[in-house]
Enzyme design. Structure first.
Site, mmCIF file in Angstrom:
data_model
loop_
_atom_site.group_PDB
_atom_site.id
_atom_site.type_symbol
_atom_site.label_atom_id
_atom_site.label_comp_id
_atom_site.label_asym_id
_atom_site.label_seq_id
_atom_site.Cartn_x
_atom_site.Cartn_y
_atom_site.Cartn_z
ATOM 1 N N CYS A 84 9.723 -4.849 -12.652
ATOM 2 C CA CYS A 84 8.955 -3.950 -11.794
ATOM 3 C C CYS A 84 8.136 -4.700 -10.746
ATOM 4 O O CYS A 84 8.246 -4.437 -9.563
ATOM 5 C CB CYS A 84 8.064 -3.072 -12.672
ATOM 6 N N GLN A 289 -9.833 6.253 -3.743
ATOM 7 C CA GLN A 289 -9.740 5.080 -4.605
ATOM 8 C C GLN A 289 -8.901 5.396 -5.837
ATOM 9 O O GLN A 289 -9.077 6.452 -6.443
ATOM 10 C CB GLN A 289 -11.141 4.657 -5.035
ATOM 11 N N ASP A 387 -17.008 -2.737 4.309
ATOM 12 C CA ASP A 387 -15.951 -2.691 3.282
ATOM 13 C C ASP A 387 -14.611 -2.779 4.011
ATOM 14 O O ASP A 387 -13.859 -1.817 4.068
ATOM 15 C CB ASP A 387 -16.078 -1.381 2.482
ATOM 16 N N CYS A 414 -12.140 -6.842 -0.661
ATOM 17 C CA CYS A 414 -10.958 -6.845 -1.538
ATOM 18 C C CYS A 414 -10.188 -8.157 -1.377
ATOM 19 O O CYS A 414 -9.106 -8.312 -1.927
ATOM 20 C CB CYS A 414 -10.062 -5.650 -1.234
HETATM 21 N N1 SAH Z 1 -15.187 2.391 1.717
HETATM 22 C C1 SAH Z 1 -14.007 3.143 2.037
HETATM 23 C C2 SAH Z 1 -12.731 2.342 2.006
HETATM 24 C C3 SAH Z 1 -12.685 1.204 2.936
HETATM 25 S S1 SAH Z 1 -11.064 0.536 3.069
HETATM 26 C C4 SAH Z 1 -13.831 4.255 1.032
HETATM 27 O O1 SAH Z 1 -14.276 4.144 -0.078
HETATM 28 O O2 SAH Z 1 -13.189 5.227 1.388
HETATM 29 C C5 SAH Z 1 -11.134 -0.081 4.717
HETATM 30 C C6 SAH Z 1 -11.130 0.990 5.769
HETATM 31 O O3 SAH Z 1 -11.284 0.372 7.031
HETATM 32 C C7 SAH Z 1 -9.849 1.789 5.859
HETATM 33 O O4 SAH Z 1 -10.166 3.144 5.710
HETATM 34 C C8 SAH Z 1 -9.303 1.474 7.268
HETATM 35 O O5 SAH Z 1 -8.677 2.586 7.857
HETATM 36 C C9 SAH Z 1 -10.555 1.106 7.994
HETATM 37 N N2 SAH Z 1 -10.437 0.230 9.200
HETATM 38 C C10 SAH Z 1 -9.543 -0.755 9.412
HETATM 39 N N3 SAH Z 1 -9.835 -1.398 10.566
HETATM 40 C C11 SAH Z 1 -10.949 -0.814 11.074
HETATM 41 C C12 SAH Z 1 -11.759 -1.060 12.228
HETATM 42 N N4 SAH Z 1 -11.457 -2.032 13.079
HETATM 43 N N5 SAH Z 1 -12.837 -0.292 12.412
HETATM 44 C C13 SAH Z 1 -13.158 0.696 11.533
HETATM 45 N N6 SAH Z 1 -12.431 0.967 10.419
HETATM 46 C C14 SAH Z 1 -11.341 0.219 10.200
#
Ligand code: SAH
Length: 457
Positions: A84, A289, A387, A414
Site C-alpha cells: 500500500c 483536518q 500555518d 507540517c
Molecule cells: N490552519 C488551517 C490549515 C492550514 S494549511 C486549517 O486548520 O484549516 C495551509 C493553508 O495555506 C492551505 O489552506 C492553503 O490553501 C493555504 N495557502 C497556501 N499558500 C498560501 C498563500 N500564499 N497565502 C495564503 N494562504 C495560502
C-alpha cells in the site's frame, strides 16, 4: 562528512548500520560518508542491502536481510502494509516512532536553523494511535466482473482491494465496503482509466467523529448512474447516520479526483463535526483536518502559546477554513484570517457564523500580499499565527512580520525543514525561538507537526 563520489555501485550488496530515519520513513546509512536511503530499515539496525540507484551525493538501496534488528522493530499489523505505502512506519513500535520524530525535529532545527538551546518537548502522541482518520478516498476498479475498492499498488495503477485500513475510522471502512457492494449489486461499472469508460471512479467517505454523521461522495465519470434511485435508497437504509450523499462528476482523463460539478443526491450538503468546542460544517470539497483529536491538541497548544488576554489583535496567515482563527477568537479582541483558496474562506465565514463568533474577519488572497496591505491600513498584530503548507512561509511574509514586530509569533508547521529555515530568518532579525512542541497528527506515517513559540527579544 558527506561524500559526493559514491564508494559503491548499483547492484552491489553491502552490509551497513543505519543511523537515522528520513521524514518519509527510510533508514539512512552512510558508507564512507556517502548516504544511502533504504525504505523499511530502522536506525540502529545492521542489515544487508542491495544498492539500487546512485545519484549525485546520495543513493538508494533495498533491504535484503536484517542482521541485527532495532529494539523498535515490530511486525506491522496491516497485512497489505508493504503493497500500500500509505503508512511508512508500521514496522516500528509507536514509542520508537515518537522518539524518532523528536530526533528528526531536533536535528533539523540544529542543522538547518542553527537553533541550539531551545526546548523541544517530547512528541505528543495518541493514546490509541489507530483508526484516527475521518476521511477515506478510495479508487474503484474491476476484477473478474466484480468491483474492487482500495488503493493503487505502489508505483502502479493496479487497484488492490482493501476491506479494512487500520488508520481509518471503522465507519469509513464499513461505508466504502457497503457502497461498493450496493453499486455492484445494481450493475454499476467501475471507471476504466485505460479505455476512459465506465462510471464509478472513487468512493469517498467522511465521518464526524464527535457528531457521528456520515457523508458519502460518489465520484463518477458520467452524470448518469444506472439505478441511481435504488442505490440511494439502499445506502440510506443500510448505513446508519448517513446525512449526506453527494455526487461529483469528473469526465477528464486525470489523476485529480474531484470533478467540477458537485450535486447533492440525498440529504444535506454538509455534515458537522467539532474540534474542541468549535463546530464546523464540512462539505464534500471542504478541507478538514483528518485527525480532529490531535488537531485539538495542536491548536490548544497554539492557543496556549498565543497567551491571549482578550486585548490582542491576532492575524492568522494561511487560515484555511479558519480552524485556528476561530479557536483564537474565543480569547482575542479581534482575529484576521487570510487564505488563498476562496472556498476555504467561504467555509471560514460560515463556521464563524455557526459558532456566533463575530470578532473574526477573513480575506481571500496571498498572505504575503494581504498582510502588508493590512499593515499599511494600520492593522497591527500583537500575535501572528502562521500555518503554512510544506514549502513554509513566503519570504515577503517573513519581511512583513519583521517590520510589523508582533510580540509573539506562533508557528504551526507540517515540515520541520522549512520551519527551521524560517526560524533562522526570524532569529536573525530580533526574534527568539522559545519552545517547540511536536504533535503526532499522523501515527505510522513519517509526518510530524510542530507548534513553536517565537518572541520578540
Ligand atoms: N490552519 C488551517 C490549515 C492550514 S494549511 C486549517 O486548520 O484549516 C495551509 C493553508 O495555506 C492551505 O489552506 C492553503 O490553501 C493555504 N495557502 C497556501 N499558500 C498560501 C498563500 N500564499 N497565502 C495564503 N494562504 C495560502
Amino acid at each position: 562528512m558527506t561524500k559526493e563520489i559514491a564508494p559503491i555501485a548499483k547492484n552491489e550488496f553491502v552490509t551497513v548500520t543505519f543511523e537515522d530515519l528520513t521524514h518519509d520513513g527510510a533508514g539512512v546509512a552512510k558508507i564512507d560518508g556517502f548516504p544511502l536511503f533504504v525504505p523499511q530499515a530502522l536506525p540502529g539496525e545492521t542489515a544487508k542491502i542491495k544498492v539500487i540507484k546512485i545519484k549525485k551525493g546520495y543513493g538508494f538501496g533495498r533491504l535484503i536481510e536484517i542482521i541485527e534488528p532495532s529494539q523498535h522493530r515490530i511486525e506491522p499489523i496491516c497485512p497489505i502494509y508493504k503493497q500500500c505505502g500509505g503508512c511508512q512506519l508500521q514496522h516500528m513500535s509507536y514509542e520508537g516512532q515518537l522518539s524518532a520524530k523528536h530526533k528528526q525535529v531536533t536535528d533539523v532545527l540544529t542543522r538547518i536553523g542553527h537553533i541550539e538551546n531551545v526546548t523541544v518537548h517530547p512528541v505528543i502522541g495518541m493514546n490509541d494511535p489507530w483508526r484516527y482518520r475521518n476521511k477515506a478516498q478510495v479508487p474503484v476498479g474491476e476484477r473478474e466482473g466484480g468491483l474492487v475498492a482500495g488503493f493503487y499498488q505502489q508505483r502502479s495503477h493496479e487497484i488492490i482491494n482493501m476491506e479494512s485500513c487500520d488508520i481509518q475510522h471503522e465507519q469509513n471502512d464499513f461505508v466504502v465496503q457497503k457502497v461498493k457492494s450496493i453499486c455492484e449489486k445494481y450493475g454499476v461499472r467501475a471507471y476504466d482509466e485505460k479505455k476512459h469508460r465506465g462510471t464509478l471512479r472513487h468512493i469517498m467517505a467522511r465521518y464526524g467523529q464527535v457528531t457521528k454523521e456520515a457523508m458519502i461522495v460518489l465520484i463518477t465519470k458520467t452524470a448518469d448512474i444506472p439505478q441511481r434511485k435504488k442505490i440511494i435508497k439502499e445506502i440510506v437504509e443500510s448505513i446508519p447516520n448517513v446525512k449526506s450523499i453527494v455526487q461529483t462528476v469528473n469526465t477528464k482523463r486525470t489523476n485529480v479526483i474531484f470533478g467540477d460539478d458537485t450535486s447533492v443526491l440525498w440529504g444535506n450538503e454538509y455534515i458537522y463535526d467539532y474540534i474542541g468546542n468549535i463546530k464546523f460544517a464540512i462539505s464534500a470539497r471542504s478541507f478538514f483536518q483528518v485527525n480532529p483529536e490531535q488537531t485539538k491538541v495542536l491548536y490548544n497548544k497554539a492557543l496556549e502559546y498565543a497567551e491571549l488576554t482578550g486585548e490582542e489583535t491576532v492575524i492568522d496567515a494561511y487560515c484555511g477554513i479558519g480552524t485556528i482563527s476561530l479557536f483564537l477568537a474565543q480569547k482575542a479582541k479581534q482575529v484576521y484570517g487570510v487564505e488563498i483558496v476562496p472556498e476555504a474562506i467561504e467555509d471560514a465565514n460560515r463556521n464563524a457564523q455557526l459558532n456566533d463568533i463575530s470578532n473574526a474577519e477573513f480575506a481571500v488572497g496571498k498572505a504575503e500580499e494581504v498582510i502588508p496591505a493590512w499593515y499599511e491600513q494600520g492593522i497591527h498584530a500583537d500575535v501572528m499565527v502562521v500555518d503554512p503548507p510544506r514549502k513554509g512561509c513566503d519570504e515577503e511574509l517573513l519581511k512583513t512580520i519583521i517590520d510589523m514586530k508582533p510580540k509573539r509569533v506562533v508557528y504551526v508547521s507540517c515540515n520541520p525543514a522549512t520551519l527551521a529555515r524560517d526560524l533562522r530568518v526570524l532569529e536573525a532579525e530580533g526574534y527568539e525561538t522559545k519552545e517547540v512542541q511536536p504533535v503526532d497528527m499522523f501515527p505510522h506515517t513519517g509526518h510530524v507537526e510542530c507548534v513553536v513559540l517565537i518572541e520578540l527579544k
